[in-house]
Design a protein around this motif. Structure first.
Motif, PDB file in Angstrom:
ATOM      1  N   PRO A 164       0.820  -1.221   0.000  1.00 61.69           N
ATOM      2  CA  PRO A 164       0.000   0.000   0.000  1.00 61.69           C
ATOM      3  C   PRO A 164       0.851   1.267   0.000  1.00 61.69           C
ATOM      4  CG  PRO A 164       0.008  -1.011   2.168  1.00 61.69           C
ATOM      5  CD  PRO A 164       0.707  -1.976   1.263  1.00 61.69           C
ATOM      6  N   ALA A 165       0.152   2.386  -0.129  1.00 65.35           N
ATOM      7  CA  ALA A 165       0.805   3.693  -0.265  1.00 65.35           C
ATOM      8  C   ALA A 165       1.740   4.060   0.883  1.00 65.35           C
ATOM      9  CB  ALA A 165      -0.251   4.786  -0.439  1.00 65.35           C
ATOM     10  N   PRO A 166       1.541   3.576   2.118  1.00 66.04           N
ATOM     11  CA  PRO A 166       2.502   3.928   3.168  1.00 66.04           C
ATOM     12  C   PRO A 166       3.932   3.439   2.926  1.00 66.04           C
ATOM     13  CG  PRO A 166       0.443   3.246   4.151  1.00 66.04           C
ATOM     14  CD  PRO A 166       0.318   2.937   2.692  1.00 66.04           C
ATOM     15  N   VAL A 167       4.160   2.583   1.947  1.00 66.89           N
ATOM     16  CA  VAL A 167       5.525   2.201   1.570  1.00 66.89           C
ATOM     17  C   VAL A 167       6.048   3.231   0.580  1.00 66.89           C
ATOM     18  CG1 VAL A 167       6.992   0.479   0.481  1.00 66.89           C
ATOM     19  CG2 VAL A 167       5.119  -0.245   1.985  1.00 66.89           C
ATOM     20  N   HIS A 168       7.129   3.889   0.970  1.00 71.84           N
ATOM     21  CA  HIS A 168       7.780   4.900   0.145  1.00 71.84           C
ATOM     22  C   HIS A 168       9.139   4.372  -0.295  1.00 71.84           C
ATOM     23  CE1 HIS A 168       4.880   6.964   2.667  1.00 71.84           C
ATOM     24  NE2 HIS A 168       5.028   8.092   2.008  1.00 71.84           N
ATOM     25  N   PHE A 169       9.567   4.742  -1.474  1.00 70.63           N
ATOM     26  CA  PHE A 169      10.886   4.354  -1.986  1.00 70.63           C
ATOM     27  C   PHE A 169      11.834   5.554  -1.926  1.00 70.63           C
ATOM     28  CE2 PHE A 169       8.745   1.190  -5.139  1.00 70.63           C
ATOM     29  CZ  PHE A 169       8.588   0.257  -4.121  1.00 70.63           C
ATOM     30  N   GLU A 170      13.051   5.314  -1.481  1.00 72.61           N
ATOM     31  CA  GLU A 170      14.110   6.327  -1.491  1.00 72.61           C
ATOM     32  C   GLU A 170      15.215   5.835  -2.419  1.00 72.61           C
ATOM     33  OE1 GLU A 170      17.423   8.293   1.499  1.00 72.61           O
ATOM     34  OE2 GLU A 170      15.647   7.352   2.367  1.00 72.61           O
TER      35      GLU A 170
END
Length: 321
Positions: free
Chosen positions: A134-140
């Motif tokens: 879901p959207a709470p996973v962010h990629f850096e």
């Protein structure tokens, strides 16, 4: 329902995505060298502790390059992917946001032209693997571009990495920091791609002779031992630095994440707590989300031997919780 920003002032919803709020780095875990005796295992109780203390976000530094083939197609080891899966899912199960990055890619920063295709292949695999999260996973995209990966080279490579992510994650929030180790003063050199789902990130360890006094990996740091922090000039310098980051973010229309800040364990404890509290306070006043470096080793806010928070640091980070 996301817990992000519950009861915290100064953070806002930007572009339909919740800012990351108060974060903790689970450092020296998935980014530890293979076989390291000091590695932190990302245990469920650590995610419990982070959630229960009141943090909103876990930043997961991951050293993918140490667990991927050197030759094309540069396949990431399945067993390592499963370790990362467990950490990501443990954070999500506790209502925490996740920032998942590429960490310790020294081959890339030393030889960016030779390693570019491998870097892009890693991101295609990572992005595909977590496309259903879901959207709470962010990629850096990359922790602390540096050395031969100059601002010019990084500005050329990062749109290609973003494009690799967008093949499978067209709307995932992606974090991008400047060259020179995500330094605030390198922000003017950063050229952001035209993408509505970006967040900028910087790291903050100033003044370095205070935050890294006695650090064994920093040559010449022993004479810094005994450096204290907390006067009016000290506080003003931090406030001015973070104001620069906030102004740059406002000018570019992106949210800003202070992805790392912390002081090494050999610093004077009272000064360390004062510095940590002031950086956090300045960041929040300016509307900047943040993540402390780090959970449970030499910068750690948590004592893994006793399974308790180091209260001066916990209170510096979460005074109202």
């Amino acid at each position: 329902m996301l817990r992000t920003l519950a009861g915290r002032e100064g953070f806002v919803r930007i572009g339909g995505d919740m800012a990351l709020g108060a974060g903790m780095n689970l450092g020296n875990a998935l980014d530890a060298p293979p076989g390291s005796e000091h590695a932190v295992s990302p245990r469920g109780r650590y995610f419990d502790a982070i959630r229960d203390a009141g943090f909103d976000t876990v930043r997961l530094p991951v050293a993918w390059a140490w667990h991927a083939a050197e030759a094309a197609p540069y396949v990431v080891e399945e067993d390592f992917f499963r370790r990362v899966d467990r950490a990501v899912d443990a954070a999500l199960a506790r209502g925490l946001n996740v920032v998942l990055n590429v960490h310790h890619y020294h081959q890339l920063t030393d030889a960016p032209d030779e390693q570019a295709e491998r870097f892009l292949a890693l991101w295609r695999q990572i992005a595909t693997r977590y496309a259903d999260r879901p959207a709470p996973v962010h990629f850096e995209l990359l922790n602390e571009p540096r050395a031969a990966l100059t601002a010019e080279r990084w500005n050329a490579l990062l749109p290609r990495a973003l494009a690799a992510v967008r093949e499978s994650n067209p709307e995932r929030t992606v974090l991008v920091g400047p060259a020179e180790m995500n330094d605030i003063h390198a922000l003017p050199k950063l050229r952001l791609p035209d993408d509505p789902h970006l967040m900028a990130t910087i790291h903050y360890y100033a003044p370095f002779p205070f935050t890294h006094q006695g650090a064994h990996w920093v040559e010449g740091s022993a004479p810094w031992l005994g450096t204290t922090w907390g006067g009016a000039a000290d506080r003003g310098a931090v406030a001015d630095d973070l104001a620069l980051a906030a102004a740059w973010a406002a000018d570019h229309g992106v949210p800003m994440f202070v992805g790392e800040f912390g002081a090494y364990e050999r610093a004077d404890p009272d000064s360390r707590a004062r510095w940590t509290a002031w950086v956090r306070e300045c960041a929040e006043r300016l509307g900047l989300a943040w993540a402390y470096w780090e959970f449970g080793t030499d910068f750690g806010a948590y004592d893994r031997a006793t399974d308790t928070w180091r209260e001066p640091l916990r209170q510096a980070l979460l005074p109202a919780r």
